[in-house]
Design a protein around this motif. Structure first.
Motif, PDB file in Angstrom:
ATOM      1  N   ALA A 161       0.817  -1.214   0.000  1.00  0.00           N
ATOM      2  CA  ALA A 161       0.000   0.000   0.000  1.00  0.00           C
ATOM      3  C   ALA A 161       0.852   1.266   0.000  1.00  0.00           C
ATOM      4  N   GLU A 162       2.021   1.225   0.653  1.00  0.00           N
ATOM      5  CA  GLU A 162       2.895   2.401   0.724  1.00  0.00           C
ATOM      6  C   GLU A 162       3.718   2.608  -0.540  1.00  0.00           C
ATOM      7  N   THR A 163       3.761   1.594  -1.399  1.00  0.00           N
ATOM      8  CA  THR A 163       4.497   1.695  -2.657  1.00  0.00           C
ATOM      9  C   THR A 163       3.733   2.581  -3.635  1.00  0.00           C
ATOM     10  N   CYS A 164       4.438   3.504  -4.262  1.00  0.00           N
ATOM     11  CA  CYS A 164       3.830   4.305  -5.321  1.00  0.00           C
ATOM     12  C   CYS A 164       3.850   3.471  -6.598  1.00  0.00           C
ATOM     13  N   THR A 165       2.676   2.993  -6.997  1.00  0.00           N
ATOM     14  CA  THR A 165       2.576   2.053  -8.114  1.00  0.00           C
ATOM     15  C   THR A 165       1.905   2.737  -9.302  1.00  0.00           C
ATOM     16  N   PHE A 166       2.523   2.598 -10.454  1.00  0.00           N
ATOM     17  CA  PHE A 166       2.061   3.296 -11.649  1.00  0.00           C
ATOM     18  C   PHE A 166       1.514   2.325 -12.683  1.00  0.00           C
ATOM     19  N   ASP A 167       0.472   2.746 -13.390  1.00  0.00           N
ATOM     20  CA  ASP A 167       0.035   2.059 -14.602  1.00  0.00           C
ATOM     21  C   ASP A 167       0.797   2.684 -15.769  1.00  0.00           C
ATOM     22  N   ALA A 168       2.054   2.325 -15.850  1.00  0.00           N
ATOM     23  CA  ALA A 168       2.957   2.919 -16.838  1.00  0.00           C
ATOM     24  C   ALA A 168       4.074   1.924 -17.101  1.00  0.00           C
ATOM     25  N   PRO A 169       4.772   2.066 -18.223  1.00  0.00           N
ATOM     26  CA  PRO A 169       5.841   1.110 -18.537  1.00  0.00           C
ATOM     27  C   PRO A 169       7.099   1.301 -17.701  1.00  0.00           C
ATOM     28  N   ASN A 170       7.227   2.458 -17.060  1.00  0.00           N
ATOM     29  CA  ASN A 170       8.387   2.732 -16.215  1.00  0.00           C
ATOM     30  C   ASN A 170       8.025   3.836 -15.233  1.00  0.00           C
ATOM     31  N   ILE A 171       8.838   4.007 -14.208  1.00  0.00           N
ATOM     32  CA  ILE A 171       8.505   4.983 -13.172  1.00  0.00           C
ATOM     33  C   ILE A 171       8.695   6.415 -13.670  1.00  0.00           C
ATOM     34  N   VAL A 172       9.527   6.617 -14.679  1.00  0.00           N
ATOM     35  CA  VAL A 172       9.710   7.964 -15.213  1.00  0.00           C
ATOM     36  C   VAL A 172       8.403   8.452 -15.837  1.00  0.00           C
ATOM     37  N   LYS A 173       7.808   7.625 -16.692  1.00  0.00           N
ATOM     38  CA  LYS A 173       6.529   7.994 -17.295  1.00  0.00           C
ATOM     39  C   LYS A 173       5.433   8.091 -16.232  1.00  0.00           C
ATOM     40  N   GLY A 174       5.500   7.205 -15.230  1.00  0.00           N
ATOM     41  CA  GLY A 174       4.520   7.259 -14.163  1.00  0.00           C
ATOM     42  C   GLY A 174       4.571   8.560 -13.395  1.00  0.00           C
ATOM     43  N   LEU A 175       5.764   9.035 -13.076  1.00  0.00           N
ATOM     44  CA  LEU A 175       5.902  10.303 -12.362  1.00  0.00           C
ATOM     45  C   LEU A 175       5.489  11.478 -13.237  1.00  0.00           C
ATOM     46  N   GLN A 176       5.739  11.381 -14.528  1.00  0.00           N
ATOM     47  CA  GLN A 176       5.273  12.424 -15.442  1.00  0.00           C
ATOM     48  C   GLN A 176       3.748  12.506 -15.421  1.00  0.00           C
ATOM     49  N   GLN A 177       3.097  11.355 -15.368  1.00  0.00           N
ATOM     50  CA  GLN A 177       1.638  11.335 -15.281  1.00  0.00           C
ATOM     51  C   GLN A 177       1.137  11.972 -13.991  1.00  0.00           C
ATOM     52  N   LYS A 178       1.964  11.949 -12.948  1.00  0.00           N
ATOM     53  CA  LYS A 178       1.601  12.542 -11.653  1.00  0.00           C
ATOM     54  C   LYS A 178       1.913  14.039 -11.586  1.00  0.00           C
ATOM     55  N   GLY A 179       2.424  14.617 -12.676  1.00  0.00           N
ATOM     56  CA  GLY A 179       2.669  16.047 -12.724  1.00  0.00           C
ATOM     57  C   GLY A 179       4.101  16.468 -12.495  1.00  0.00           C
ATOM     58  N   PHE A 180       5.028  15.514 -12.421  1.00  0.00           N
ATOM     59  CA  PHE A 180       6.439  15.847 -12.266  1.00  0.00           C
ATOM     60  C   PHE A 180       7.064  16.184 -13.613  1.00  0.00           C
ATOM     61  N   LYS A 181       7.913  17.199 -13.621  1.00  0.00           N
ATOM     62  CA  LYS A 181       8.790  17.395 -14.775  1.00  0.00           C
ATOM     63  C   LYS A 181       9.947  16.424 -14.615  1.00  0.00           C
ATOM     64  N   THR A 182      10.198  15.607 -15.622  1.00  0.00           N
ATOM     65  CA  THR A 182      11.236  14.583 -15.532  1.00  0.00           C
ATOM     66  C   THR A 182      12.465  15.041 -16.308  1.00  0.00           C
ATOM     67  N   ILE A 183      13.613  15.025 -15.619  1.00  0.00           N
ATOM     68  CA  ILE A 183      14.860  15.561 -16.165  1.00  0.00           C
ATOM     69  C   ILE A 183      15.974  14.540 -15.985  1.00  0.00           C
ATOM     70  N   CYS A 184      16.718  14.293 -17.035  1.00  0.00           N
ATOM     71  CA  CYS A 184      17.862  13.383 -17.005  1.00  0.00           C
ATOM     72  C   CYS A 184      19.138  14.165 -17.314  1.00  0.00           C
ATOM     73  N   ILE A 185      20.124  14.039 -16.434  1.00  0.00           N
ATOM     74  CA  ILE A 185      21.452  14.567 -16.702  1.00  0.00           C
ATOM     75  C   ILE A 185      22.383  13.372 -16.820  1.00  0.00           C
ATOM     76  N   GLY A 186      22.803  13.087 -18.040  1.00  0.00           N
ATOM     77  CA  GLY A 186      23.570  11.886 -18.311  1.00  0.00           C
ATOM     78  C   GLY A 186      25.027  12.010 -17.913  1.00  0.00           C
ATOM     79  N   GLY A 187      25.686  10.843 -17.899  1.00  0.00           N
ATOM     80  CA  GLY A 187      27.089  10.803 -17.543  1.00  0.00           C
ATOM     81  C   GLY A 187      27.868   9.854 -18.429  1.00  0.00           C
ATOM     82  N   VAL A 188      27.805   8.559 -18.134  1.00  0.00           N
ATOM     83  CA  VAL A 188      28.577   7.573 -18.889  1.00  0.00           C
ATOM     84  C   VAL A 188      27.944   7.349 -20.266  1.00  0.00           C
ATOM     85  N   GLY A 189      28.589   6.509 -21.064  1.00  0.00           N
ATOM     86  CA  GLY A 189      28.235   6.374 -22.466  1.00  0.00           C
ATOM     87  C   GLY A 189      26.805   5.966 -22.763  1.00  0.00           C
TER      88      GLY A 189
END
Length: 266
Positions: free
Chosen positions: A95-123
């Motif tokens: 019950a405490e787990t944030c569970t998304f009907d999405a293929p990944n948690i990034v898309k799930g958080l976007q559906q919840k209104g988060f702006k999703t940002i990636c700052i890459g590093g390795v190849g």
């Protein structure tokens, strides 16, 4: 402590930092020696938590992470997860787990209104090939430049400065992901007059990352909402133990990683 992520995401930024290739034993030794003054502000009184990674190299581990399978607690491997994507038969989504009907948690958080940002590093995040676009393409915004990569001695400073700039520009809640490249080989240049990667230069690279952490800490402190921070290695690596050098192998120094999670309240 089991956090109720369904409550936390209503009033928090989310920050996920992967310290690419960091070994648990190196991280914990530096903490014991008092050489990580900034990470220590986030760590528990016992230092880094020892966990098992779901993947022995960057690409495999991050696929699991973005599906909600963060490194597994060694003593409680069935511990409920913070995030999950819905599928039948999951034993660690509660019950405490944030569970998304999405293929990944990034898309799930976007559906919840988060702006999703990636700052890459390795190849695997450099956006220069179809393969290295797989992870950046999960996010609304993704950034990579050569100065973020493994060949730049000052990569963490540049990455954190970019993160701080984006946080200062963004009003909405943010899911900020940063893949720190500094600890990944080559790391020999973090020791003077050193031409070969060693476990000592690996440690020196982590001390460098710690020295730059206030850039991100200060940017998060200026935000209006609290922040939930996850910081973990994606995998470890070997420096000659049992005849092995590198990772993508089944060695304990690869599978055992340092982990922390902390709720930074305003």
């Amino acid at each position: 402590m089991l956090h109720n992520m369904n409550e936390i995401i209503t009033d928090s930024d989310l920050v996920f930092i992967t310290l690419d290739t960091l070994r648990y034993d190196v991280a914990q030794t530096l903490w014991v020696q008092g050489k990580l003054p900034n990470f220590s502000k986030w760590l528990s009184p016992k230092g880094w938590e020892q966990r098992h990674t779901p993947g022995s190299f960057t690409y495999a581990a991050h696929h699991a992470f973005f599906a909600g399978f963060l490194p597994t607690p060694i003593e409680t491997p069935k511990q409920p997860r913070l995030f999950a994507t819905r599928f039948e038969g999951s034993e660690t989504a509660v019950a405490e787990t944030c569970t998304f009907d999405a293929p990944n948690i990034v898309k799930g958080l976007q559906q919840k209104g988060f702006k999703t940002i990636c700052i890459g590093g390795v190849g695997f995040f450099n956006k220069q090939t179809p393969l290295s676009n797989v992870f950046p393409d999960l996010f609304e915004e993704s950034y990579w430049e050569e100065s973020f990569g493994v060949t730049n001695k000052d990569s963490t400073q540049v990455q954190f400065e970019k993160a701080a700039d984006l946080l200062n520009q963004t009003v909405s809640p943010v899911f900020l992901f940063i893949n720190i490249s500094a600890i990944h080989q080559p790391n020999c240049f973090y020791l003077d007059d050193n031409l070969q990667d060693t476990i000592e230069s690996h440690a020196a690279a982590l001390e460098y990352v710690d020295s730059q952490l206030p850039i991100l800490m200060n940017a998060l402190h200026k935000r209006r909402q609290q922040s939930f921070v996850i910081c973990s290695a994606d995998h470890g690596t070997t420096y000659g133990e049992d005849g092995y050098i590198g990772h993508r192998i089944g060695h304990s120094n690869v599978w055992t990683v340092p982990y922390l999670e902390v709720l930074l309240k305003k």
